[in-house]
Design an enzyme around this catalytic site. Structure first.
Site, PDB file in Angstrom:
ATOM      1  CB  CYS A  35      -5.170   1.859  -6.691  1.00  0.00           C
ATOM      2  SG  CYS A  35      -4.745   1.715  -5.267  1.00  0.00           S
ATOM      3  CB  CYS A  52      -4.698  -1.995  -7.791  1.00  0.00           C
ATOM      4  SG  CYS A  52      -6.434  -1.837  -6.445  1.00  0.00           S
ATOM      5  CG  ASP A  66       6.582   3.091   3.644  1.00  0.00           C
ATOM      6  OD1 ASP A  66       5.097   3.349   4.239  1.00  0.00           O
ATOM      7  OD2 ASP A  66       7.213   3.456   3.048  1.00  0.00           O
ATOM      8  CG  HIS A  69      -8.982  -0.358  -4.447  1.00  0.00           C
ATOM      9  ND1 HIS A  69      -7.803   0.684  -4.986  1.00  0.00           N
ATOM     10  CD2 HIS A  69     -10.297   0.574  -4.662  1.00  0.00           C
ATOM     11  CE1 HIS A  69      -8.258   1.542  -4.822  1.00  0.00           C
ATOM     12  NE2 HIS A  69      -9.356   1.764  -4.904  1.00  0.00           N
ATOM     13  CG  HIS A 101      -5.432  -0.637  -2.068  1.00  0.00           C
ATOM     14  ND1 HIS A 101      -5.537  -1.161  -2.860  1.00  0.00           N
ATOM     15  CD2 HIS A 101      -5.322  -1.426  -1.115  1.00  0.00           C
ATOM     16  CE1 HIS A 101      -5.887  -2.000  -2.200  1.00  0.00           C
ATOM     17  NE2 HIS A 101      -5.582  -2.710  -1.578  1.00  0.00           N
ATOM     18  CG  HIS A 115      -1.980   1.610   3.421  1.00  0.00           C
ATOM     19  ND1 HIS A 115      -2.633   2.705   2.718  1.00  0.00           N
ATOM     20  CD2 HIS A 115      -1.114   2.969   4.052  1.00  0.00           C
ATOM     21  CE1 HIS A 115      -2.189   3.936   2.612  1.00  0.00           C
ATOM     22  NE2 HIS A 115      -1.268   4.106   3.905  1.00  0.00           N
TER      23      HIS A 115
HETATM   24  P1  AMP Z   1       0.154   7.066   3.899  1.00  0.00           P
HETATM   25  O1  AMP Z   1       0.580   8.073   4.057  1.00  0.00           O
HETATM   26  O2  AMP Z   1      -0.706   6.515   5.146  1.00  0.00           O
HETATM   27  O3  AMP Z   1      -1.546   6.762   2.822  1.00  0.00           O
HETATM   28  O4  AMP Z   1       1.246   6.151   3.559  1.00  0.00           O
HETATM   29  C1  AMP Z   1       1.317   5.629   2.190  1.00  0.00           C
HETATM   30  C2  AMP Z   1       2.652   5.164   1.757  1.00  0.00           C
HETATM   31  O5  AMP Z   1       3.546   4.224   1.169  1.00  0.00           O
HETATM   32  C3  AMP Z   1       3.473   5.799   2.259  1.00  0.00           C
HETATM   33  O6  AMP Z   1       4.856   5.498   3.411  1.00  0.00           O
HETATM   34  C4  AMP Z   1       4.505   5.253   1.069  1.00  0.00           C
HETATM   35  O7  AMP Z   1       5.853   5.839   1.454  1.00  0.00           O
HETATM   36  C5  AMP Z   1       4.692   4.573   1.030  1.00  0.00           C
HETATM   37  N1  AMP Z   1       5.015   4.270  -0.436  1.00  0.00           N
HETATM   38  C6  AMP Z   1       4.170   5.065  -1.914  1.00  0.00           C
HETATM   39  N2  AMP Z   1       4.510   4.033  -2.998  1.00  0.00           N
HETATM   40  C7  AMP Z   1       4.800   2.505  -2.740  1.00  0.00           C
HETATM   41  C8  AMP Z   1       5.266   1.556  -3.058  1.00  0.00           C
HETATM   42  N3  AMP Z   1       5.710   1.614  -4.125  1.00  0.00           N
HETATM   43  N4  AMP Z   1       5.860   0.978  -2.785  1.00  0.00           N
HETATM   44  C9  AMP Z   1       5.613   0.781  -0.770  1.00  0.00           C
HETATM   45  N5  AMP Z   1       5.671   1.824  -0.463  1.00  0.00           N
HETATM   46  C10 AMP Z   1       5.294   2.936  -0.914  1.00  0.00           C
HETATM   47 ZN    ZN Z   2      -5.815  -0.385  -4.922  1.00  0.00          ZN
END
Ligand code: AMP
Ligand code: ZN
Length: 116
Positions: free
Chosen positions: A6, A9, A32, A48, A100, A102
């Protein structure tokens, strides 16, 4: 996706860098990587849980706490007066890409409805 693979995580464990906005023993808030609004913060529980669909009554207190932290961060980020949006995408059709749980805290611009 298992907990070991993940990405959130790994961010929580500091194996992957992130821009940390806030951290305590239960929650991590980060910027983000691909912001869709002037303020786009992700609130991650350190535990998680794959998605809201996987949450149980054991998480009631944690999920309520994250919402209150989001409100506090919104005030700190100066987006509360104009208003903001707190989003949970759940599952494939809900637009979830990282499994995970959020919440997205979005603000700094006026938003439309519906969101699709
Ligand atoms: P969701 O589509 O609701 O699952 O949101 C996942 C979010 O995680 C997206 O807005 C991505 O831009 C963000 N994301 C993915 N990888 C990373 C990362 N390494 N650091 C910060 N945000 C991330
Ligand atoms: Zn996780």
């Amino acid at each position: 996706m298992s907990k070991e693979d993940c990405i959130f995580c790994k961010i929580i464990n500091k194996e992957i860098p992130s821009k940390i906005i806030y951290e305590d023993d239960r929650v991590l808030a980060i910027e983000d990587i691909n912001p869709v609004a002037p303020v786009h913060i992700l609130l991650l529980p350190k535990e998680h849980i794959a998605s809201l669909d996987d949450a149980s009554e054991n998480s009631i207190e944690l999920l309520g706490y994250i919402q209150l932290m989001a409100a506090r961060l919104a005030r700190d980020m100066k987006i509360a007066d104009h208003g903001y949006r707190l989003v949970n995408n759940c599952g494939e059709w809900g637009g979830q890409t990282v499994f995970h749980i959020h919440y997205h805290l979005l603000g700094g611009k006026e938003m439309g409805w519906p969101p699709f």
